[in-house]
Write a protein that holds these residues in place. Sequence first.
Motif, PDB file in Angstrom:
ATOM      1  N   CYS A  34     -11.513  16.117   2.323  1.00  0.00           N
ATOM      2  CA  CYS A  34     -11.679  16.024   3.768  1.00  0.00           C
ATOM      3  C   CYS A  34     -10.331  16.249   4.436  1.00  0.00           C
ATOM      4  N   SER A  35     -10.259  17.197   5.349  1.00  0.00           N
ATOM      5  CA  SER A  35      -9.051  17.423   6.132  1.00  0.00           C
ATOM      6  C   SER A  35      -9.172  16.659   7.443  1.00  0.00           C
ATOM      7  N   THR A  36      -8.296  15.700   7.651  1.00  0.00           N
ATOM      8  CA  THR A  36      -8.370  14.885   8.866  1.00  0.00           C
ATOM      9  C   THR A  36      -7.905  15.659  10.093  1.00  0.00           C
ATOM     10  N   GLU A  37      -7.227  16.781   9.901  1.00  0.00           N
ATOM     11  CA  GLU A  37      -6.761  17.579  11.039  1.00  0.00           C
ATOM     12  C   GLU A  37      -7.870  18.440  11.619  1.00  0.00           C
ATOM     13  N   ASP A  74     -13.375  14.861  10.282  1.00  0.00           N
ATOM     14  CA  ASP A  74     -13.506  13.806   9.273  1.00  0.00           C
ATOM     15  C   ASP A  74     -14.821  13.951   8.520  1.00  0.00           C
ATOM     16  N   CYS A 100      -6.612   3.684   6.763  1.00  0.00           N
ATOM     17  CA  CYS A 100      -6.540   4.845   7.666  1.00  0.00           C
ATOM     18  C   CYS A 100      -6.938   6.140   6.984  1.00  0.00           C
ATOM     19  N   MET A 101      -8.089   6.101   6.301  1.00  0.00           N
ATOM     20  CA  MET A 101      -8.621   7.298   5.668  1.00  0.00           C
ATOM     21  C   MET A 101     -10.068   7.497   6.092  1.00  0.00           C
ATOM     22  N   PRO A 102     -10.508   8.745   6.192  1.00  0.00           N
ATOM     23  CA  PRO A 102     -11.936   8.984   6.364  1.00  0.00           C
ATOM     24  C   PRO A 102     -12.641   8.666   5.052  1.00  0.00           C
ATOM     25  N   GLU A 157      -4.882  15.013   4.533  1.00  0.00           N
ATOM     26  CA  GLU A 157      -6.029  15.369   3.701  1.00  0.00           C
ATOM     27  C   GLU A 157      -6.314  14.221   2.743  1.00  0.00           C
ATOM     28  N   CYS A 158      -7.598  13.951   2.532  1.00  0.00           N
ATOM     29  CA  CYS A 158      -8.000  12.917   1.587  1.00  0.00           C
ATOM     30  C   CYS A 158      -8.971  13.497   0.572  1.00  0.00           C
TER      31      CYS A 158
END
Length: 345
Positions: free
Chosen positions: A32-35, A38, A100-102, A152-153
Amino acid sequence: MASPSINSSEEINWDEIGFGIIPTDTMCLMKCSTEEADTFSEATLVPYGNLHLLPSAGILNHGQGVIEGLKAYRTKDGHILLFRPEENGTRLKIGAERMCMPSPSVEQFVDAVKQTVLANKRWVPPVGKGSLYIRPLLMGTGSVLGIAPAPECTLLIYVTPVKTYHTGPLNLVIKDKLYRAICGSGGTGGVKSVVNYSPAYKALKEARAEGFSDILYLDAATGKFIEELSSCNIFLVKGKAISTPTAGGNILPGITRKSIIEIAIDLGYKVTERAVAVDELMEADEVFCTGTAVGVNPVASITHNNIRAEYKTGAEAVSQKLLQTLVGIQTGHIQDTRGWTLQIE
């Protein structure tokens, strides 16, 4: 416990596996790219092996990650059952928010777990020989130098066949110099953050060098109330009353813990979640621990300030009755009336 290097499930002597890593066939990745959004990608199954991570990944530099642990069980007729996987998916979301992660939806999480287990189904031990341990790890894999969430996660899920973490009743020690979690509810003791576990290494190493199985930690604020062990929750029994420290804040809300509370109530015990003083613990009839890795594990003794308290263990112990019921549900020997198990073939 170290495990042998095994290239095929056909080579396994199921009686000799312990609690360690046996490389299996497949692992699962979701990104998952938080930019951008999400939203996690579809689960991708890849061969079990090394990961490619940048040196600046959030998980490596700042420990931005949460883990989960659940198991798959073989039934006597060969089916495979998961035990309450939606609870792990929900707890992962809570931990991810704290770090603080999706996170994937509960439905995505359960589906990814199912896919991973089915891709490795030959590694699920026969009934009575162990279980398939499932380790989801949600981590910041994007590049970050400052103190900030990674952009990114990645959710990684891998599996390994295991037996229980401990063999036999535990001998615990309480020490007053090292604490597991900060006082109050602002820390990470109530979520499965990766940063919770390595700080326990020093105390655990010292305890085992002295002949103890594990550490029982006290609260950092007063040093008067029990919390949990290095990786599991604790219960005490006095007559028909069972007590356990209140979860949340400092103490992880274990899924096995939650299940055992319901089972104990059904068996006629009065269960209370509350602050439990160490002095009360030393006067208990019986003590046991719960967790995905340990199952329901009896405690034989606890040593505090050079005073050793001993507790009831064996076939007639409350912990044994609770364990038999739990394992019966997990492996399909006892009818699941709560909807806790999920058959995945």
